[in-house]
Design an enzyme around this catalytic site. Structure first.
Site, PDB file in Angstrom:
ATOM      1  N   ASP A 187       0.838  -1.207   0.000  1.00  0.00           N
ATOM      2  CA  ASP A 187       0.000   0.000   0.000  1.00  0.00           C
ATOM      3  C   ASP A 187       0.873   1.258   0.000  1.00  0.00           C
ATOM      4  O   ASP A 187       1.973   1.265   0.565  1.00  0.00           O
ATOM      5  CB  ASP A 187      -0.903  -0.014   1.243  1.00  0.00           C
ATOM      6  CG  ASP A 187      -2.027   0.998   1.141  1.00  0.00           C
ATOM      7  OD1 ASP A 187      -2.392   1.399   0.016  1.00  0.00           O
ATOM      8  OD2 ASP A 187      -2.543   1.402   2.204  1.00  0.00           O
ATOM      9  N   HIS A 191       1.949   3.316  -9.191  1.00  0.00           N
ATOM     10  CA  HIS A 191       1.702   1.878  -9.391  1.00  0.00           C
ATOM     11  C   HIS A 191       2.830   1.246 -10.214  1.00  0.00           C
ATOM     12  O   HIS A 191       3.239   0.109  -9.957  1.00  0.00           O
ATOM     13  CB  HIS A 191       0.347   1.660 -10.066  1.00  0.00           C
ATOM     14  CG  HIS A 191      -0.817   2.095  -9.223  1.00  0.00           C
ATOM     15  ND1 HIS A 191      -0.948   1.730  -7.906  1.00  0.00           N
ATOM     16  CD2 HIS A 191      -1.894   2.870  -9.497  1.00  0.00           C
ATOM     17  CE1 HIS A 191      -2.057   2.256  -7.405  1.00  0.00           C
ATOM     18  NE2 HIS A 191      -2.645   2.963  -8.351  1.00  0.00           N
ATOM     19  N   LEU A 197      10.971 -20.039  -5.146  1.00  0.00           N
ATOM     20  CA  LEU A 197      10.043 -19.209  -4.374  1.00  0.00           C
ATOM     21  C   LEU A 197       8.660 -19.338  -4.981  1.00  0.00           C
ATOM     22  O   LEU A 197       8.507 -19.263  -6.205  1.00  0.00           O
ATOM     23  CB  LEU A 197      10.488 -17.732  -4.437  1.00  0.00           C
ATOM     24  CG  LEU A 197       9.546 -16.708  -3.785  1.00  0.00           C
ATOM     25  CD1 LEU A 197       9.705 -16.700  -2.267  1.00  0.00           C
ATOM     26  CD2 LEU A 197       9.812 -15.294  -4.310  1.00  0.00           C
TER      27      LEU A 197
HETATM   28  C1  IPE Z   1      -5.421  -2.637  -0.031  1.00  0.00           C
HETATM   29  O1  IPE Z   1      -5.097  -1.293  -0.170  1.00  0.00           O
HETATM   30  C2  IPE Z   1      -5.403  -3.326  -1.353  1.00  0.00           C
HETATM   31  C3  IPE Z   1      -4.098  -3.442  -2.001  1.00  0.00           C
HETATM   32  C4  IPE Z   1      -2.949  -3.047  -1.529  1.00  0.00           C
HETATM   33  C5  IPE Z   1      -4.124  -4.097  -3.279  1.00  0.00           C
HETATM   34  P1  IPE Z   1      -6.213  -0.167  -0.296  1.00  0.00           P
HETATM   35  O2  IPE Z   1      -5.495   1.114  -0.449  1.00  0.00           O
HETATM   36  O3  IPE Z   1      -7.193  -0.510  -1.359  1.00  0.00           O
HETATM   37  O4  IPE Z   1      -6.936  -0.253   1.111  1.00  0.00           O
HETATM   38  P2  IPE Z   1      -7.909   0.778   1.832  1.00  0.00           P
HETATM   39  O5  IPE Z   1      -8.961   1.143   0.836  1.00  0.00           O
HETATM   40  O6  IPE Z   1      -7.088   1.973   2.217  1.00  0.00           O
HETATM   41  O7  IPE Z   1      -8.421   0.047   3.026  1.00  0.00           O
HETATM   42  C1  IPE Z   2      -1.801   0.212  -3.277  1.00  0.00           C
HETATM   43  O1  IPE Z   2      -1.519   1.567  -3.328  1.00  0.00           O
HETATM   44  C2  IPE Z   2      -2.031  -0.370  -4.642  1.00  0.00           C
HETATM   45  C3  IPE Z   2      -3.438  -0.704  -4.921  1.00  0.00           C
HETATM   46  C4  IPE Z   2      -4.411  -0.646  -4.072  1.00  0.00           C
HETATM   47  C5  IPE Z   2      -3.735  -1.125  -6.271  1.00  0.00           C
HETATM   48  P1  IPE Z   2      -2.668   2.643  -3.276  1.00  0.00           P
HETATM   49  O2  IPE Z   2      -3.069   2.981  -4.668  1.00  0.00           O
HETATM   50  O3  IPE Z   2      -3.766   2.227  -2.377  1.00  0.00           O
HETATM   51  O4  IPE Z   2      -1.899   3.871  -2.650  1.00  0.00           O
HETATM   52  P2  IPE Z   2      -2.467   4.922  -1.607  1.00  0.00           P
HETATM   53  O5  IPE Z   2      -2.951   4.158  -0.409  1.00  0.00           O
HETATM   54  O6  IPE Z   2      -3.586   5.657  -2.291  1.00  0.00           O
HETATM   55  O7  IPE Z   2      -1.288   5.790  -1.291  1.00  0.00           O
HETATM   56 MG    MG Z   3      -4.105   2.485  -0.388  1.00  0.00          MG
END
Ligand code: IPE
Ligand code: IPE
Ligand code: MG
Length: 242
Positions: A16, A33, A127
């Site tokens: 995240d 991303h 892995l």
């Molecule tokens: C969780 O992250 C999903 C992934 C890392 C793929 P999110 O950014 O979607 O989670 P929330 O919405 O903050 O809980």
């Molecule tokens: C996690 O990073 C990746 C996915 C959920 C696809 P985020 O896109 O949630 O990044 P933040 O939380 O907005 O910084």
């Molecule tokens: Mg996020």
């Protein structure tokens, strides 16, 4: 403190913080991303070097469809791109890929790519890399129960474990969430039962070998009690005289 645990065999990561990484640089979220994919490639190598057997990563949740349409389509394009460009390198590194999640919601092209990548890496043993994509822990539990019910099988902890999406691996020892949030966001709800949880403030694109080592170091000194007392774990438990 002295390490008490053997290194984790199975590490799972909620990757995240990509969006915030990009926003803090005034870049579009999709750039974050893309950097997230580079980060994953780096952590895969680090896991191989550290002899971790299974790495499970959360790449796209069942709730991420609720994001703006351009971000969702950008993430799908990145997955298609990664499937065509990155599998050869993973193959060289001995990584066996599994994609975990509801494939019914994915495009036929991506579904075919996932299947090809799994088939191509099926004999690798260095892995196991589980990529959770269109995955939700609630989906996993409900899907396993539905499969058992359709076969007329009893629902027990054991039968559920056999029907769930990660039935090919032992449960995770350590679940890391990067990006500073303290929640699971529907990741591995069943399998997290006895995992050690570690929350890092580092945004995923910045999560490097040193950040991984900090998590592993903390894991090493955690006491995994599985419901027992500390004295039982340390072998100093004495039966009280009656
Ligand atoms: C969780 O992250 C999903 C992934 C890392 C793929 P999110 O950014 O979607 O989670 P929330 O919405 O903050 O809980
Ligand atoms: C996690 O990073 C990746 C996915 C959920 C696809 P985020 O896109 O949630 O990044 P933040 O939380 O907005 O910084
Ligand atoms: Mg996020």
């Amino acid at each position: 403190m002295e390490p008490t645990n053997a290194p984790p065999a199975h590490v799972a990561i909620v990757m995240d913080g990509n969006g915030r990484w990009a926003a803090s640089r005034l870049l579009p979220r999709i750039v974050g991303h893309k950097r997230g994919i580079d980060g994953l490639k780096r952590i895969v190598k680090a896991c191989v070097v550290r002899k971790i057997q299974v790495l499970t990563v959360f790449a796209f949740s069942s709730e991420n469809w609720n994001r703006p349409a351009d971000e969702v389509s950008g993430l799908m394009d990145l997955m298609a791109m990664a499937l065509s460009k990155e599998v050869a390198q993973l193959q060289q590194e001995g990584v066996r890929l599994y994609f975990v999640g509801n494939r019914a919601g994915l495009s036929p092209a991506i579904r075919a790519g996932l299947e090809q990548a799994e088939a191509r890496t099926a004999s690798n043993t260095t892995l196991v890399l589980n990529v959770c994509f269109n995955y939700g822990g609630k989906w996993d539990i409900a899907n396993a129960a539905a499969q058992l019910a359709a076969q007329g099988m009893a629902i027990t902890e054991e039968s559920m474990e056999g029907a769930m999406a990660l039935s090919h691996c032992a449960e995770p020892d350590l679940i890391i969430r990067t990006g500073g949030e303290h929640r699971l966001s529907n990741f591995l709800l069943w399998q997290a039962a006895y995992a050690e949880l570690y929350f890092s403030p580092v945004l995923w694109p910045d999560f490097d070998d040193a950040a991984l080592d900090a998590a592993l170091l903390e894991y090493a000194v955690r006491e995994r009690r599985y419901g027992k007392t500390s004295a039982q774990i340390h072998g100093s438990f004495k039966r009280a005289k009656v």
